[in-house]
Design an enzyme around this catalytic site. Structure first.
Site: not given
Ligand code: PGA
Length: 269
Positions: A17, A19, A107, A109, A179, A185, A225
Site C-alpha cells: 500500500n 499511500k 483502511h 486512515e 490492521e 506506521g 509495521s
Molecule cells: P505500515 O502500514 O506497514 O507502514 O505500518 C500498513 C498499512 O497501513 O497498510
C-alpha cells in the site's frame, strides 16, 4: 507468477500500500522493480497499490511484462456510486478500466482521517464486487480499544458490517486485512500471537455466519509495521495468509524480501 488462482487453491498474498507517495516516474520504477524482483517467486499473489493518478500507467507497464509474472494492481479506495455528480470520487468500473483487479477498502486512515463508517465500507465493498474488483477489506482496533479489552468485539463488528448483504460467492472473491491501528506506521507490530488470535477470531466468525469452507478459503492478511525481519514469524501463524505492507513496500528490495521470505514460510508450513 499468475494472479489467476484456480478455485480451491489458496496462495499467500502480499500487497504493498503506497499511500500518498510517489510521482508517476517513481511509481512506474517501483512497480517494475517489484515485478522483476518477484519474477522467480512461484506460488504467491503480489499486489501493488499506487495512488489513483499512477494506476493506469503502472498497469500498462506491468502488463507489458506478460501475464506469466504479472504483479496485480490495487487502488487504495473507491466510491460506491457508478457515476453521477460526485466531485472528486472514483467509481469501481473506472478502476477496472484503468487495469486494477483489487481495491483496498476501509483502511484505518480513511476511517479515522476521512470519517468512513462501517456502512460506507459495506457500500464500497458491494460496489467493488459488483464491478468485478476483489476488495481487500481492512478492519482493526485502536489502541484504546485494545487497552479496553474490546479488540475482538470491535473486529467482529467491523467484519459483520463490511460483509452485510454480500453473497458467499462474492465473499469468495474478497480478502480481509487485519490492521491494528496502533501498529500502522508506528514501528510497533502486533506479536505473531496477537495477530493469530484476531485472525482466528475472524475465520471463526466467518465459519459461524457462513460456512467452514468459505472461512477456510478466505485470505486474511496482517498489516501494521510488517518488515523483512518480522514477516517470517507472522507467516508461521496458521491463520495469517499474507501481509498488507505500508512503509516497507516503498522500497522494492524490502517488499521483495517480504514476498520471498513470507512465501517460503507459507510453502513450508
Ligand atoms: P505500515 O502500514 O506497514 O507502514 O505500518 C500498513 C498499512 O497501513 O497498510
Amino acid at each position: 507468477m499468475s494472479n489467476d488462482v484456480p478455485a480451491g487453491e489458496k496462495r499467500p498474498v502480499f500487497a504493498g500500500n503506497w499511500k500518498l507517495f510517489g510521482t508517476l516516474a517513481e511509481s512506474v520504477a517501483l512497480a517494475t522493480d517489484v515485478q522483476a524482483g518477484v519474477a522467480g517467486v512461484d506460488g504467491a499473489d503480489v499486489i501493488v497499490a499506487p495512488s489513483f493518478l499512477a494506476l493506469a500507467t503502472v498497469t500498462a507497464r506491468l502488463g507489458a511484462g506478460g501475464p506469466a509474472n504479472r504483479v496485480a494492481v490495487a487502488a487504495q479506495d473507491c466510491y460506491w456510486e457508478a457515476k453521477g455528480a460526485f466531485t472528486g470520487e472514483i467509481a469501481p468500473a473506472q478502476l477496472v478500466d484503468a487495469g486494477c483487479r483489487y481495491v483496498i477498502i476501509g483502511h484505518s486512515e480513511r476511517r479515522q482521517l476521512m470519517g468512513e463508517t462501517d456502512a460506507d465500507v459495506n457500500r464500497k465493498t458491494r460496489a467493488a464486487l459488483g464491478a468485478g474488483l476483489k476488495p481487500i477489506i481492512c478492519i482493526g482496533e485502536t489502541l484504546a480499544e485494545r487497552d479496553g479489552g474490546t479488540t475482538l468485539a470491535v473486529v467482529e463488528r467491523q467484519l459483520d458490517a463490511a460483509l452485510r448483504d454480500i453473497s458467499d460467492a462474492d465473499l469468495g472473491r474478497s480478502l480481509v486485512a487485519y490492521e491494528p491501528v496502533w501498529a500502522i506506521g508506528t514501528g510497533r507490530t502486533a506479536t505473531p500471537a496477537q495477530a493469530q488470535e484476531v485472525h482466528h477470531t475472524i475465520r471463526t466468525r466467518v465459519a459461524a455466519t457462513r460456512s467452514a469452507a468459505v472461512a477456510a478459503a478466505l485470505p486474511i492478511l496482517y498489516g501494521g509495521s510488517v518488515k523483512p525481519d518480522n514477516i517470517r514469524a507472522l507467516m508461521a501463524e496458521v491463520d495469517v495468509d499474507g501481509a498488507l505492507v505500508g512503509g516497507a513496500s516503498l522500497s522494492a528490495d524490502s517488499f521483495v524480501r517480504i514476498v520471498k521470505e513470507g512465501t517460503e514460510v507459507w510453502l513450508r508450513s
